[in-house]
Design an enzyme around this catalytic site. Structure first.
Site, PDB file in Angstrom:
ATOM      1  N   GLU A 183       0.897  -1.787  -0.195  1.00  0.00           N
ATOM      2  CA  GLU A 183      -0.414   0.379   0.146  1.00  0.00           C
ATOM      3  C   GLU A 183       0.474   1.355   0.437  1.00  0.00           C
ATOM      4  O   GLU A 183       0.546   2.316   0.869  1.00  0.00           O
ATOM      5  CB  GLU A 183      -1.084  -0.231   1.077  1.00  0.00           C
ATOM      6  CG  GLU A 183      -1.852  -1.235   1.317  1.00  0.00           C
ATOM      7  CD  GLU A 183      -2.951  -1.403   2.755  1.00  0.00           C
ATOM      8  OE1 GLU A 183      -2.676  -1.096   3.921  1.00  0.00           O
ATOM      9  OE2 GLU A 183      -3.861  -2.193   1.854  1.00  0.00           O
ATOM     10  N   GLU A 189      -6.650 -10.587  -1.552  1.00  0.00           N
ATOM     11  CA  GLU A 189      -7.354 -10.585  -0.520  1.00  0.00           C
ATOM     12  C   GLU A 189      -8.722 -10.376  -0.717  1.00  0.00           C
ATOM     13  O   GLU A 189      -9.365  -9.386  -0.107  1.00  0.00           O
ATOM     14  CB  GLU A 189      -6.754  -9.023   0.427  1.00  0.00           C
ATOM     15  CG  GLU A 189      -5.507  -8.829   0.486  1.00  0.00           C
ATOM     16  CD  GLU A 189      -5.114  -7.619   1.220  1.00  0.00           C
ATOM     17  OE1 GLU A 189      -5.509  -7.097   2.168  1.00  0.00           O
ATOM     18  OE2 GLU A 189      -3.732  -7.452   1.510  1.00  0.00           O
TER      19      GLU A 189
END
Ligand code: GLA
Length: 350
Positions: A154, A261
């Site tokens: 991220e 995810e």
């Protein structure tokens, strides 16, 4: 019923995130249906190098209450992280996977949200470099057989900027990702390196993700784009089109895609009125999985792995998080008792 991994054997591998605390109860389901696993938290910095520093309350921080940075005790352990480690939870998952012939996705080598809060701000750039080098060394010695690693999790900004403002960027400079990925290449020369992020089909964020991928790819420092795919049961046709558009753009760079995810959230925290009504939930989740997997199958050859973020609804992070009035979420493929849900049947019977 076929198992998930059998149904997808000619498409891509399928994986699940697992946690050490519920591995025993999930083990049979994982071994039957999945050919890869990801440690939900156990390989992150904070788990491998436990410490006493608590993260301040997220909601208070959002409202401008920023506590004083904590005082560093035993500074040396942050410069030489190999001095204090706890491998037991990650070992449990890694060894389970090896014993069952299941491949492990390494998650992750660096994530701004999994470091002791307020500590690295007080280290020098040189101390942070030493920390990172030693941490990567520790991970490559202990877990040499992960077939892929999420390197810097991220790293992209959410609000239209390019890179997220993290302590690493602030201390190591705007080009820090080149050094970190190069270090990962050095420690994991035969492992796929993945750049993993969320909101990967949001056009604005995608621009920044593309820019980062291009920069890394020019130097051959990245192999895989990680699309987290934390999606919502209120996904529109336009959202699904954007998903395809993202995969086209990432694939044009010659990179492989991992869906890293996936889960289907039924609660829209920002717009509670958009939350899916209770009687439509199961159906909406099923439809969303069906549609997403239709798209994944169309990208066979580009998509190498699809991982769901958990096994049973009982342990999803979306049920642990502060959700709207404590409502229950049903984001995964197995119910609270590990029974297959319609969503699972819908993606197996295509
Ligand atoms: C991010 C991280 C994951 C996990 C989820 C929420 O997406 O990459 O490791 O922490 O948030 O649980």
């Amino acid at each position: 019923m076929q198992t998930l991994k059998e149904a997808y054997k000619n498409y891509f591998t399928v994986g699940a995130a697992v946690s050490a605390h519920c591995l025993d109860e999930a083990a049979d389901t994982v071994a039957a249906h999945f050919n890869t696993v990801t440690c939900e938290n156990e390989m992150k910095y904070n788990s491998i190098h436990p410490h006493e520093y608590k993260r301040p309350d997220f909601w208070k921080m959002r409202h401008g209450e920023t506590p004083e940075p904590p005082e560093i005790t035993r500074r040396e352990r942050f410069i030489h992280p190999s001095q204090e480690t706890d491998f037991a939870p990650a070992d449990k998952i890694y060894n389970f996977a090896k014993a069952h012939g299941i491949a492990v996705r390494g998650h992750n080598l660096m994530w701004h949200a999994s470091y002791p809060w307020g500590i690295f701000e007080q280290l020098s750039a040189d101390e942070i470099r030493k920390n990172t080098l030693e941490h990567f060394d520790v991970m490559s010695s202990r877990y040499p057989d992960c077939y892929c690693w999420d390197v810097v999790n991220e790293a992209v900004d959410d609000h239209g900027g390019y890179l997220r403002q993290t302590v690493f960027k602030q201390k190591l400079g705007d080009d820090y990702l080149l050094d970190i990925y190069a270090l990962a290449r050095k420690f994991f020369p035969d492992t796929e390196l993945c750049c993993n992020d969320y909101n990967e089909y949001n056009p604005q964020k995608r621009e920044s993700i593309m820019k980062l991928l291009e920069t890394l790819n020019e130097r051959r420092l990245v192999d895989v784009v990680g699309c987290q795919c934390h999606i919502n049961a209120a996904m529109t046709d336009k959202d699904f089109d954007e998903m395809r558009r993202s995969y086209d753009m990432y694939a044009e760079l010659g990179l492989k895609i991992h869906i890293t995810e996936m889960d289907v959230n039924c609660i829209d925290w920002k717009n509670p009125e958009k939350t899916v009504p209770e009687n439509e939930l199961a159906d909406r989740v099923t439809r969303t999985y069906r549609r997403a997997f239709e798209i994944f199958r169309d990208y066979k050859g580009v998509i190498e792995n699809v991982t769901v973020w958990g096994v049973s609804d009982r342990h999803s992070w979306l049920n642990g998080f502060k959700n709207a009035e404590g409502r229950k979420n049903y984001p995964l493929l197995f119910d609270e008792n590990y029974r297959p849900k319609d969503a699972l049947r819908a993606i197996i019977d295509f």
